[in-house]
Design a protein around this motif. Structure first.
Motif, PDB file in Angstrom:
ATOM      1  N   LEU A   1       0.851  -1.184   0.000  1.00 49.80           N
ATOM      2  CA  LEU A   1       0.000   0.000   0.000  1.00 49.80           C
ATOM      3  C   LEU A   1       0.884   1.230   0.000  1.00 49.80           C
ATOM      4  O   LEU A   1       1.816   1.330   0.804  1.00 49.80           O
ATOM      5  N   LEU A   2       0.607   2.170  -0.902  1.00 48.82           N
ATOM      6  CA  LEU A   2       1.271   3.473  -0.896  1.00 48.82           C
ATOM      7  C   LEU A   2       0.303   4.496  -0.322  1.00 48.82           C
ATOM      8  O   LEU A   2      -0.837   4.615  -0.795  1.00 48.82           O
ATOM      9  N   VAL A   3       0.737   5.215   0.699  1.00 49.75           N
ATOM     10  CA  VAL A   3      -0.058   6.286   1.297  1.00 49.75           C
ATOM     11  C   VAL A   3       0.598   7.620   0.967  1.00 49.75           C
ATOM     12  O   VAL A   3       1.775   7.836   1.297  1.00 49.75           O
ATOM     13  N   ILE A   4      -0.139   8.489   0.304  1.00 54.81           N
ATOM     14  CA  ILE A   4       0.297   9.872   0.089  1.00 54.81           C
ATOM     15  C   ILE A   4      -0.420  10.703   1.145  1.00 54.81           C
ATOM     16  O   ILE A   4      -1.624  10.921   1.074  1.00 54.81           O
ATOM     17  N   ASN A   5       0.327  11.138   2.142  1.00 52.05           N
ATOM     18  CA  ASN A   5      -0.235  11.768   3.322  1.00 52.05           C
ATOM     19  C   ASN A   5      -0.199  13.303   3.210  1.00 52.05           C
ATOM     20  O   ASN A   5       0.452  13.862   2.336  1.00 52.05           O
TER      21      ASN A   5
ATOM     22  N   LEU B   1      -1.468  15.176  -9.539  1.00 46.43           N
ATOM     23  CA  LEU B   1      -0.238  14.790 -10.233  1.00 46.43           C
ATOM     24  C   LEU B   1       0.483  13.690  -9.468  1.00 46.43           C
ATOM     25  O   LEU B   1       0.976  12.721 -10.076  1.00 46.43           O
ATOM     26  N   MET B   2       0.543  13.820  -8.151  1.00 46.12           N
ATOM     27  CA  MET B   2       1.203  12.796  -7.343  1.00 46.12           C
ATOM     28  C   MET B   2       0.511  11.449  -7.510  1.00 46.12           C
ATOM     29  O   MET B   2       1.170  10.410  -7.661  1.00 46.12           O
ATOM     30  N   VAL B   3      -0.811  11.454  -7.480  1.00 47.27           N
ATOM     31  CA  VAL B   3      -1.559  10.216  -7.651  1.00 47.27           C
ATOM     32  C   VAL B   3      -1.332   9.634  -9.038  1.00 47.27           C
ATOM     33  O   VAL B   3      -1.115   8.428  -9.204  1.00 47.27           O
ATOM     34  N   SER B   4      -1.371  10.497 -10.053  1.00 54.49           N
ATOM     35  CA  SER B   4      -1.179  10.038 -11.428  1.00 54.49           C
ATOM     36  C   SER B   4       0.212   9.432 -11.623  1.00 54.49           C
ATOM     37  O   SER B   4       0.360   8.360 -12.223  1.00 54.49           O
ATOM     38  N   ASP B   5       1.229  10.109 -11.107  1.00 58.50           N
ATOM     39  CA  ASP B   5       2.593   9.596 -11.236  1.00 58.50           C
ATOM     40  C   ASP B   5       2.751   8.277 -10.474  1.00 58.50           C
ATOM     41  O   ASP B   5       3.420   7.351 -10.935  1.00 58.50           O
TER      42      ASP B   5
ATOM     43  N   ALA C   1      -4.569   8.567  -1.161  1.00 56.69           N
ATOM     44  CA  ALA C   1      -4.150   9.943  -0.898  1.00 56.69           C
ATOM     45  C   ALA C   1      -5.018  10.460   0.241  1.00 56.69           C
ATOM     46  O   ALA C   1      -6.244  10.562   0.093  1.00 56.69           O
ATOM     47  N   VAL C   2      -4.402  10.777   1.382  1.00 58.87           N
ATOM     48  CA  VAL C   2      -5.160  10.975   2.607  1.00 58.87           C
ATOM     49  C   VAL C   2      -4.558  12.087   3.471  1.00 58.87           C
ATOM     50  O   VAL C   2      -3.469  12.596   3.213  1.00 58.87           O
ATOM     51  N   SER C   3      -5.266  12.390   4.528  1.00 64.32           N
ATOM     52  CA  SER C   3      -4.720  13.094   5.683  1.00 64.32           C
ATOM     53  C   SER C   3      -5.036  12.249   6.900  1.00 64.32           C
ATOM     54  O   SER C   3      -6.198  11.905   7.130  1.00 64.32           O
TER      55      SER C   3
END
Length: 229
Positions: free
Chosen positions: A146-150, A164-168, A180-182
């Motif tokens: 799992l990748l979490v973009i925090n 863009l971060m999600v797309s990349d 992609a979360v907080s």
């Protein structure tokens, strides 16, 4: 074939991305119906463990610290014996447990857990680190379970483009899970907790096979040579 021991969930990622905050949030979300413990990794201190204890999300005895005395990735990939001992001791003293979160010390984009230590692993990035980071790739970004973009709530303040971060990241990861979360947002935390519950169900059923994101690239530590792990 079912598995009796706790599911071991590795949490890795660069310094400051929110690994400890994520661990605390997951404990708060899961502790009502899942028996959970945490093993933290710091080089010289037990700072992360003390932070988690201060949140009150778990009894203090369920949070133990490993002081690696070396590069953080060494204790989660190269020689995992100290972490394995910490996990097994924790389970023996306060168990039986369903899940043990193993938080790595902050490291770079190459840090991943050995499958001998973690059954499944989360790699954490954050918007404040720059929206070009997913594009840079690395084994954690590309192949962690799992990748979490925090810290998506901070994106407008730091000029980061979450889409863009999600797309990349999608381009790098294919159909591997990505959120992609907080971690300050309850709905975001519940989404990650739901993923943990799914991994736990697979672990209990004996269908979760640890995947190795791959060895790290050669790197230096300022001591005159590079090495690979």
């Amino acid at each position: 074939m079912s598995v009796e021991r706790a599911l071991r969930v590795g949490i890795a990622g660069p310094v400051g991305t929110g690994k400890s905050s994520l661990a605390a949030a997951l404990c708060g979300a899961l502790a009502g119906d899942i028996e959970i413990g945490v093993v933290t990794n710091d080089i010289y201190t037990d700072e992360d463990a003390r932070f988690l204890r201060s949140t009150g999300v778990l009894p203090a005895e369920r949070i133990v610290a490993v002081q690696t005395g070396c590069c953080p990735h060494t204790a989660i990939r190269d020689d995992v014996s100290e972490n394995l001992l910490a996990v097994e001791t924790l389970e023996a003293e306060v168990g039986p447990l369903d899940v043990v979160l193993i938080e790595s010390g902050g490291d770079n984009l190459t840090a991943t857990f050995s499958p001998a230590l973690a059954d499944t692993q989360v790699f954490v990035l954050d918007c404040a680190g720059g929206d070009d980071v997913p594009r840079k790739g690395g084994p954690g970004v590309e192949r962690a379970d799992l990748l979490v973009i925090n810290k998506v709530d901070l994106a407008p303040l730091v000029g980061a483009d979450v889409e863009l971060m999600v797309s990349d990241a999608r381009e790098r990861r294919g159909d591997r899970p990505l959120l992609a979360v907080s971690v300050r947002d309850p709905a975001s935390v519940e989404a990650i907790a739901g993923w943990v519950r799914e991994e736990l169900a697979r672990h209990r059923a004996g269908t979760l096979v640890p995947a190795d994101p791959g060895p790290m690239a050669p790197h230096g530590h300022g001591h005159g040579h590079d090495h690979a792990h």
